[in-house]
Design an enzyme around this catalytic site. Structure first.
Site, PDB file in Angstrom:
ATOM      1  N   HIS A   1       0.742  -1.000  -0.327  1.00 42.66           N
ATOM      2  CA  HIS A   1      -0.110   0.091  -0.035  1.00 42.66           C
ATOM      3  C   HIS A   1       1.032   1.150  -0.339  1.00 42.66           C
ATOM      4  O   HIS A   1       0.705   2.196  -0.768  1.00 42.66           O
ATOM      5  CB  HIS A   1      -0.876  -0.050   0.981  1.00 42.66           C
ATOM      6  N   GLU A   2       1.804   1.171   1.086  1.00 41.62           N
ATOM      7  CA  GLU A   2       3.078   2.021   0.636  1.00 41.62           C
ATOM      8  C   GLU A   2       3.732   2.540  -0.081  1.00 41.62           C
ATOM      9  O   GLU A   2       3.929   3.489  -0.856  1.00 41.62           O
ATOM     10  CB  GLU A   2       3.759   2.397   2.366  1.00 41.62           C
TER      11      GLU A   2
ATOM     12  N   HIS B   1       1.746   4.176  -2.888  1.00 40.22           N
ATOM     13  CA  HIS B   1       1.436   5.824  -2.909  1.00 40.22           C
ATOM     14  C   HIS B   1       3.032   6.071  -3.254  1.00 40.22           C
ATOM     15  O   HIS B   1       3.037   7.120  -3.738  1.00 40.22           O
ATOM     16  CB  HIS B   1       1.522   6.176  -1.506  1.00 40.22           C
TER      17      HIS B   1
ATOM     18  N   GLU C   1      -5.902   6.388  -0.817  1.00 41.96           N
ATOM     19  CA  GLU C   1      -5.736   5.941  -0.086  1.00 41.96           C
ATOM     20  C   GLU C   1      -6.888   4.345  -0.616  1.00 41.96           C
ATOM     21  O   GLU C   1      -6.166   2.826  -1.173  1.00 41.96           O
ATOM     22  CB  GLU C   1      -6.842   5.709   1.322  1.00 41.96           C
TER      23      GLU C   1
END
Lengths: 551, 197
Positions: free
Chosen positions: A218-219, A222, A295
Site C-alpha cells: 500500500h505504501e 503511494h 487511499e
C-alpha cells in the site's frame, strides 16, 4: 480460489483503479476551480481598497453631488418658483454627477489594470507556499513522528520491503521504525528516489509477514503513484484557501476585541462569505476527498502488487481492532498515514466527509470485492487479535509538551525545525564550535571538514549546532553547510547508525556517479523560481509605473 | 483582430493548413515513437531484473549442494539433476525458455530439499538453514521481478498492438515480447516446501 474468480477479481481491480484516477482528476479540477473565484475576489477587494486610497476624489465627488442634490430638493420643497438659483443648482448637480461618473470610470479601469497584477502576486504566493511545504525535508516529518532508522532486528521487514520494491519497479525506500504500539505506517518523500517508509513497532509486532506485505505494498503504491506530491499540491491549495479563515479563527480566539470587529465586517459580505466560509469548507472537503480516493487507489494497487488481497484485508481488520491513533501526528501530515492517525469524529460530517481516510470497514469491503465474500471469513478473528494486542501493549500517551504543536495546519508551517536538521560541513579546514554566540567565547569543540552535524534554524548572529557527540555550540554563519535530507539527527548521534549511514551515502553517490555539486550557490530550480518571481515583480512594477508615472 | 487577419490572408491560411496538419502528424508521430521506445526499454530493464535475481539464485546453489553433500554424499542422482538444471538455466535464452529452465531448477531443488528432510542433523546446521532462508527470499524476489516484467511486457504489447502504435510497430520492427510464465502447479509445490522453514 478458482482461476476464473481470480480473473474476474483482477478485472474489478483495474476498473477500480481507472475509476479512482478519474475521480482524483475531477477533484483536483474542482480545487483549481475553487481557486479562481478566491483569487479574483481577494484581488478585487485589495484593488478596490488600493484605488480608494490612491484616488479618493471619486468618492468625494459623488458625496458632493449628493449634497448639492439634497440642497436642490430642499429648495424645491420650499415651494419657490423655478428661478435662476434653482437652475444654477440643477446645472451644478449635472456637472458634479458627470465629474463623479468620469472619476468612477477612471477608477474602475485602474482597478481592472491592478487586478491581474494582484492575482499574479497571489498565484506566485501560492507557488511559494507549495515550494516551502514541498522543500520541507522528509527528515523533519520523520523526527516529528518519532521515527528512527530500522536496524538488524527489523531485517525481516526490510527484506519484505525490498522484495516488494522489486515487484513495483521502484528504488528500495529506506525503512524507519516509530516507537509506538498503535499499528500504523506512512510513506513520505516528494520523489520515489528519496522516498521513505516508516512503520510503527505495533504494526511490526501485530502483523505477520503476509499482512506486513500488504501494508508495505500500500505504501509503495503511494510512492509509485506520486500520491505524496499530489496530496501536497492539494493540501497546499487547501491551506491557501483556508489561510483567511484560519487567521479569522485565530483572531476570534485572541484577546483583542477591537480588530475582531473589522474581521467580522469583512466576513459579512458576499465576498467574505466565499472567502471565509465557502472556500475554506470546500477546500477542506476536497483535500480530504482526494486523500480518501488515493487511499482506495493504493489499496487496489497493493492488491495487484501482492496478488494476495487477504494479507492487506487481515492487516486492515487487525488495525481496525487495535485502533491506529497516533499521538505524534499533526493535522498537516495526516494524509501520509496508512490508517487514520487521528481519532475519527463521531458525527457523519466530521467523521466521513472531513476525514483523510475512509473508514476501515469501507476499505475492507472494497478489497473483499476483488476476492469474493469468502475473503471475509477469517476477519473476525483478526479483529480479535488486534484488540488483544492493544490490550497487551497499551499505547503510551506522549507528553503533550513534547508532541508537535497540535492545532491547525498553519502551526505545522511556522513551527520551524525544533529537533534540528542534518548538515555536512563543506568547508576546507576544521571549524571551531564556540560556547556562546560570540567569536571571543570559549571553543568547545572542533568539527572536521565533511563531518555530519545537526543544525537549528534559530535566528542569531551565529548558527546553533549540535556536533556528532552532542556538544552544543555556535559556529559562524560563514561556514558552508550542505543539508543531508535523508538523515535524521538520531542517526548522527549514534556512532553505529552514523557509520551505517555514511556507508550507505558513499554507496549511493558511487552508484549515481554524478559530478559533485558546487559547494555554494543556488540550485537551478532556486534560480528559476527567483527569476520568475523577479520577472513577475518587474512586470507588476512596470505596469504600476506606466499607470501612475504621469500623475 | 484574428478575424481581420484571416480575411486578409485567407489564401495564405489555406496554403498553411496542410503544412500545419503535417506538422501535427509529425509531432504526434514522434511522441508515439518515443513512448514505444520508452516502453520497450522499460521491458528490457525489467527483464534484466529477472536475470539478476535468477543469477543470484544460481549462485546460492553450489553452497547449498556442498552443504547437503557433506551429510548425504551418496545421493548422486539428485546432485546431478540440480547441476544439470542449473546448467540448462545458464544456457537458456528468451523469456519462455528461461521460465521453463527456471521451473526445471525449481523442481530439482524441491527434490534436493526433500532429500535434505531425511537428515535431521542437516536441519540443525546453521549455514543450511541460512541458505534455505536465502533461497526462499530469492525465490520471492524472482516472483516479484517476474511480476514487474510481465506488467511491463503487457504494457508494451498493448501499445504495439493498438492503434496507432501498431503502424509504427510494423515500420520500425517492434516485436511483441513473451511473458515470463511458469507452470502454476510447480510453483504451488515449491511453496509447500518452503513455508515450513
Amino acid at each position: 480460489m478458482s482461476p476464473s474468480e481470480g480473473v474476474a477479481g483482477q478485472v474489478l481491480v483495474y476498473d477500480r483503479i481507472a475509476h479512482n484516477r478519474r475521480k482524483t482528476w475531477f477533484l483536483v479540477a474542482f480545487a483549481v476551480a475553487a481557486l479562481a473565484p478566491f483569487v479574483l475576489g481577494i484581488s478585487w477587494a485589495v484593488a478596490a481598497s488600493v484605488v480608494m486610497r490612491l484616488s479618493p476624489e471619486a468618492g468625494r465627488a459623488r458625496a458632493q453631488a449628493r449634497m448639492t442634490e439634497l440642497i436642490l430638493q430642499h429648495t424645491r420643497a420650499d415651494g419657490r418658483e423655478r428661478d435662476q438659483a434653482i437652475i444654477d443648482l440643477e446645472r451644478r448637480v449635472e456637472e458634479q454627477r458627470e465629474r463623479a461618473a468620469t472619476l468612477q470610470r477612471e477608477n474602475s479601469t485602474l482597478r481592472m489594470k491592478l487586478m491581474p497584477v494582484l492575482a499574479a502576486a497571489l498565484i506566485s504566493a501560492l507557488v511559494l507556499l507549495f515550494w516551502s511545504i514541498a522543500s520541507s525535508p522528509t527528515s523533519r516529518l520523520l523526527v516529528q513522528a518519532g521515527a528512527r532508522p530500522a536496524v538488524q532486528a527489523e531485517a525481516e521487514a526490510q527484506r519484505v520491503l525490498e522484495n516488494l520494491a522489486i515487484g513495483a519497479g521502484l528504488p528500495v525506500p529506506k525503512l524507519y521504525v516509530i516507537e509506538s504500539s498503535a499499528p500504523n505506517a506512512f510513506a513520505a518523500g516528494m520523489h520515489p528516489e528519496h522516498a521513505v517508509v516508516a512503520v510503527t513497532r505495533g504494526a511490526l509486532g501485530l502483523l505477520d509477514r503476509r499482512e506486513l506485505e500488504g501494508v508495505f505494498a500500500h505504501e509503495l503504491s503511494h510512492i509509485g503513484n506520486h500520491d505524496i506530491r499530489l496530496n501536497t499540491i492539494v493540501a497546499t491549495i487547501a491551506l491557501f484557501l483556508r489561510i483567511p479563515y484560519l487567521m479569522f479563527r485565530r483572531e476570534m480566539s485572541g484577546p483583542s476585541q477591537r480588530s475582531g470587529t473589522i474581521w467580522w465586517r469583512l466576513a459579512i459580505s458576499p465576498f467574505g462569505l466565499y472567502v471565509f466560509l465557502i472556500a475554506p469548507l470546500a477546500a477542506a472537503l476536497i483535500r480530504a476527498a482526494v486523500s480518501r480516493e488515493r487511499e482506495f487507489l493504493a489499496d487496489a494497487d497493493a492488491a495487484l502488487l501482492t496478488r494476495y488481497p487477504e494479507g492487506l484485508l487481515r492487516a486492515l481488520a487487525k488495525i481496525g481492532g487495535a485502533g491506529s491513533a497516533q499521538t505524534a501526528s499533526t493535522a498537516a501530515f495526516e494524509h501520509f498515514y496508512f490508517a487514520n492517525p487521528a481519532e475519527p469524529g463521531r458525527s457523519w460530517f466530521i467523521g466521513r466527509m472531513m476525514a483523510t481516510h475512509p473508514p476501515l470497514a469501507d476499505r475492507i469491503q472494497r478489497l473483499a470485492g476483488y476476492e469474493g465474500d469468502s475473503a471475509l471469513a477469517g476477519l473476525e478473528r483478526a479483529v480479535q487479535d488486534g484488540r488483544k494486542y492493544i490490550q497487551d501493549h497499551p499505547v503510551v500517551e506522549l507528553d503533550q509538551t513534547l508532541a508537535p504543536a497540535a492545532g491547525d495546519e498553519l502551526s505545522a508551517l511556522n513551527q520551524g525545525n525544533v529537533m534540528g536538521r542534518v548538515y555536512r560541513v563543506a568547508s576546507d579546514e576544521p571549524v571551531s564550535v564556540y560556547e556562546m554566540s560570540n567569536l571571543k567565547s570559549c571553543r568547545v569543540a572542533t568539527v572536521e571538514p565533511g563531518a555530519l552535524i545537526v543544525g537549528f534554524d534559530d535566528p542569531g548572529p551565529m548558527c546553533q549546532v549540535n556536533t556528532a557527540d552532542q556538544t552544543f555550540g555556535y559556529i559562524p554563519r560563514s561556514v558552508v553547510l550542505t543539508p543531508v535530507d535523508d538523515l535524521i539527527p538520531a542517526e548522527v548521534y549514534d556512532p553505529q547508525l552514523r557509520a551505517a549511514a555514511e556507508a550507505r551515502l558513499a554507496r549511493a553517490t558511487a552508484a549515481e556517479r554524478i559530478p559533485p555539486l558546487p559547494k555554494a550557490g543556488l540550485t537551478t530550480r532556486q534560480v528559476m523560481i527567483a527569476l520568475s518571481f523577479g520577472v513577475a515583480v518587474f512586470a507588476g512594477m512596470l505596469l504600476l509605473l506606466v499607470e501612475f508615472g504621469g500623475r | 483582430m484574428l478575424g481581420l487577419f484571416l480575411a486578409n490572408y485567407a489564401a495564405l491560411v489555406a496554403l498553411m493548413l496542410p503544412f500545419a496538419a503535417l506538422a501535427f502528424v509529425a509531432v504526434s508521430a514522434i511522441f508515439v515513437y518515443n513512448t514505444l521506445i520508452l516502453s520497450r526499454n522499460r521491458t528490457c530493464e525489467a527483464w534484466s531484473g529477472i536475470e539478476v535475481q535468477l543469477k543470484r539464485r544460481s549462485s546460492l546453489i553450489p553452497n547449498l549442494v556442498e552443504t547437503v553433500r557433506g551429510y548425504a554424499s551418496h545421493e548422486h542422482s539428485v546432485f546431478a539433476e540440480v547441476a544439470q538444471a542449473r546448467g540448462a538455466l545458464a544456457k537458456a535464452a528468451g523469456p519462455a525458455a528461461m521460465a521453463a529452465a527456471d521451473q526445471g531448477l525449481t523442481l530439482a531443488l524441491g527434490r534436493l530439499m526433500a532429500v535434505a528432510e531425511n537428515y535431521p542433523q542437516l536441519q540443525a546446521v546453521a549455514t543450511f538453514s541460512q541458505l534455505q532462508e536465502d533461497l526462499a527470499d530469492t525465490e520471492e524476489k524472482v516472483a516479484y521481478a517476474r511480476q514487474f516484467y510481465n506488467r511491463n511486457a503487457l504494457d508494451y504489447n498493448t501499445r504495439i498492438q493498438s492503434f496507432p502504435g501498431n503502424q509504427f510497430a510494423r515500420w520500425f520492427h517492434f516485436n511483441a515480447v513473451d511473458y515470463y510464465n511458469a507452470d502454476a502447479a510447480s510453483r504451488a509445490d515449491v511453496r509447500v516446501q518452503f513455508t515450513a522453514v
